[in-house]
Design a protein around this motif. Sequence first.
Motif, PDB file in Angstrom:
ATOM      1  N   VAL A 108       1.100  11.753  -7.467  1.00  0.00           N
ATOM      2  CA  VAL A 108       1.523  12.464  -6.261  1.00  0.00           C
ATOM      3  C   VAL A 108       0.706  12.015  -5.049  1.00  0.00           C
ATOM      4  CG1 VAL A 108       1.591  14.711  -5.139  1.00  0.00           C
ATOM      5  CG2 VAL A 108       2.322  14.496  -7.500  1.00  0.00           C
ATOM      6  N   ALA A 109      -0.610  11.967  -5.235  1.00  0.00           N
ATOM      7  CA  ALA A 109      -1.482  11.741  -4.088  1.00  0.00           C
ATOM      8  C   ALA A 109      -1.614  10.264  -3.729  1.00  0.00           C
ATOM      9  CB  ALA A 109      -2.856  12.337  -4.371  1.00  0.00           C
ATOM     10  N   TRP A 110      -1.708   9.417  -4.729  1.00  0.00           N
ATOM     11  CA  TRP A 110      -2.003   8.012  -4.451  1.00  0.00           C
ATOM     12  C   TRP A 110      -0.791   7.102  -4.694  1.00  0.00           C
ATOM     13  CZ3 TRP A 110      -7.184   8.290  -7.630  1.00  0.00           C
ATOM     14  CH2 TRP A 110      -8.086   9.086  -6.918  1.00  0.00           C
ATOM     15  N   GLY A 111       0.282   7.701  -5.276  1.00  0.00           N
ATOM     16  CA  GLY A 111       1.487   6.899  -5.475  1.00  0.00           C
ATOM     17  C   GLY A 111       1.464   6.004  -6.695  1.00  0.00           C
ATOM     18  N   VAL A 112       0.374   6.030  -7.459  1.00  0.00           N
ATOM     19  CA  VAL A 112       0.338   5.256  -8.712  1.00  0.00           C
ATOM     20  C   VAL A 112      -0.068   6.195  -9.836  1.00  0.00           C
ATOM     21  CG1 VAL A 112      -0.134   2.973  -7.791  1.00  0.00           C
ATOM     22  CG2 VAL A 112      -2.022   4.566  -8.150  1.00  0.00           C
ATOM     23  N   TRP A 113       0.262   5.807 -11.064  1.00  0.00           N
ATOM     24  CA  TRP A 113      -0.074   6.670 -12.200  1.00  0.00           C
ATOM     25  C   TRP A 113      -1.549   6.565 -12.555  1.00  0.00           C
ATOM     26  CZ3 TRP A 113       3.240  10.267 -13.619  1.00  0.00           C
ATOM     27  CH2 TRP A 113       4.610  10.064 -13.393  1.00  0.00           C
ATOM     28  N   TRP A 114      -2.084   5.390 -12.333  1.00  0.00           N
ATOM     29  CA  TRP A 114      -3.467   5.202 -12.760  1.00  0.00           C
ATOM     30  C   TRP A 114      -4.177   4.267 -11.809  1.00  0.00           C
ATOM     31  CZ3 TRP A 114      -6.643   7.614 -15.912  1.00  0.00           C
ATOM     32  CH2 TRP A 114      -7.851   7.007 -16.237  1.00  0.00           C
ATOM     33  N   LEU A 115      -5.441   4.530 -11.588  1.00  0.00           N
ATOM     34  CA  LEU A 115      -6.248   3.690 -10.722  1.00  0.00           C
ATOM     35  C   LEU A 115      -7.608   3.530 -11.399  1.00  0.00           C
ATOM     36  CD1 LEU A 115      -5.468   2.617  -7.907  1.00  0.00           C
ATOM     37  CD2 LEU A 115      -6.772   4.504  -6.927  1.00  0.00           C
TER      38      LEU A 115
END
Lengths: 243, 230, 234, 58
Positions: free
Chosen positions: B106-113
Amino acid sequence: MGETPLTGNALEVRGLTRAFGARKALDKVDFDLPEGAFLSIFGPNGAGKTTLVKILTTLLNPSAGSVRVCGLDVVTDAVELRHKIGLISHNPLLYADLTAEENLLFFAEMYGIPDAEERVRELLESVELDHRRLDLTRTFSRGMLQRLSIARALLHRPDILFLDEPYSGLDPHAMDILDTLIAQIRGEHTFVMISHDLSKGLELCSHALILANGKVVMFDERDAIDEAAFRETYRATVGMGVA
Amino acid sequence: MNRTKIARLMLALGGVLTTAAFFMTFFWANASTFPDGRIDFGQKIFYFHVPVAEASFLVFFFTAFYGVKFLMTKDRRFDTRAKIATEVTLLFVLLTMATGILWTKVAWGVWWLWEPRLTTYFILTLLVIAYFVLRNSVEDEERRAVYASAFGILAFIDAPISFFITRWAESVHPVVLAGGEGSGLETPMLITFIVAQVGMLMLGYAFYEMRLHEEEIKERLEALKVTVGG
Amino acid sequence: MASASWRQFKAILRKDLVMEMRTHEMITSMGLYAILTMVVYQIALTEAGEALDVRLVMPGLIWVAFIFMSLLGLNRSFVHEKDQGCIDALLLSPVDRPVIFFAKFSGNLLFLLAVEVLSLPVFAFLFLQGREGISNPIWLLGVVMLAASVGISGVGTLLATMTVNTSGKDILLAVVFVPLMYPLLRAAVGATFAAVIGGPGSIETFWSWMAWVAGFDVIMLLVAFGLYEFVIGA
Amino acid sequence: MQDIYSQVMPQAPYVVVAYGLIWVGLIGYVALVFSRLKKIEKEISVVESAVKRREKSE
């Protein structure tokens, strides 16, 4: 040999319990063994024989009770006590990639034996392995390994020798040699032997003990034992469940 | 009042508090907004994500604590406690990971960072799983307890690293509760968060006690069977 | 007492060295593993071709090789103690348990460093020819390798003592060891990167990563040392 | 109002799934432990009554 305080008893076991949770490997074991005696311990698998010997040799601590070996407490005086005990197991406890001589020299260093080379040579001669001293023990037969492991156990001139099923896996010839070796050193040491073989164990011992389910079922001097009754008691313990 | 009753009470209270926090989250706590004024609905995940994460650290502490106690006393009960604490940790860690991944999307647009907090927390998850893998591959009960205690203590060293990493290293993970400029919460948000946090800790305690109760009955059963069999 | 412990320490270490010289078990398997890893790296990097500056990924790649290599060596290091029950004979002798820890740890460290030092030039030969070399003084690499290997061997010795007694020991060591090593590896790669790439401020970056490595070494070695007595007696 | 919906809607599924997972996880764990507790309590009452019967007959 060593300067043991003269209690007269090589082993003093009082209320020895070894438990983990509900399971009791040893349950209030009590007995005394005089110096110079030969104790044979019998019992079915899982009776607690190995645990008992591990505690007597300081490898495990008791959960409760007190154990003195050669007058020394197995917990508080463990390091000092280790100088006085030797173990001959059915496992050789030797490094396969070291030569016979290197094996003994290594353990001599661990015990801090003075004139180690002299002592090692003397022992190798007494177990008749001096001609193979430069060979890796990897190449040794079962019997030769057992002889070398006796030499290892005797290196530091222990007062008390523990034998953990020393006859298992030996051929008849090797058994004879082991008999002879034990007979030779019989007078100088106290012996504690775990055995599955009733005849052999009774033949050698001065005291006999039967363990089952971690409890002492019977403990007496050899001379006081009626062999037929003893065999009957032993057979009854084998039927007792392995808890 | 005995421990079982306290545990039941805690379970009920924890349930009430977390449920209350759940409703407070959506009907009372201020909506968080982006700098451009749009509503940040995804921020709602925070009210449960963070309490579960903090609870997981706290419960994991007991793994190490009882590990030390076990090694000092060799009393099996402490190993049982350490095992249960790790089990509850595993539950919390998995919930933290799941909610965290959703929030990241939701916040960063990716599932994992692969950023420090996420990475170290991922490592923590692996350590908790490894604890059980280790337990399952040791045959002897006492040896299993010793090894598990030792590993639990070693693994716990990673927990503070994961907790503080957002303060030490350059991390994009928000540090909401540490103070400093731009952080901090408005009162309804803070209260909602605190209610969720307290409820989650109560639940953690209740889970722990319930499992302990179960293990104790199991041990009694085992002891009974030994006496009957002997 | 102290002199007795020193004598026992030397005896155990010498025994491990003699056996390794004789069998070459650990060195050969670790060395071969390192070479094979490089072949696999070649496959992994081949499509990227000249566009990729290998120096950017090299610090990570060598530590991947080293960590998995060390697993191989650590797994071997307790097998001969276990084989014929030798560990019991060792525990029966009047030796303080920490002495066993330090002796086994030193042996593992020596073997690991030996293979690292041997495989690094091979790596440079295969991957770095015709490219820029290492920007900062090469001894910095030595510092990271030594410090990180201390941590790897210390924790590894403790864990290998445990896993040798478990079913499925080879895979289990990896499962418990790699996640525990994460902070150390991260810092080691950071320091190695700073040493290789260079540039302004790289020396400071190097030492700040090294502070992490050193901190990890100190904490983990102390904990491992404290736990060893319990673990080896179990 | 329309405006708020358009802002909230794209994020809503993730929030719903997150809370769903939390509730399923927590309630599922409680249910699991309770069912196991029931089973084991039944088992122990069986063993206990067996022990009592034996003690009587001895």
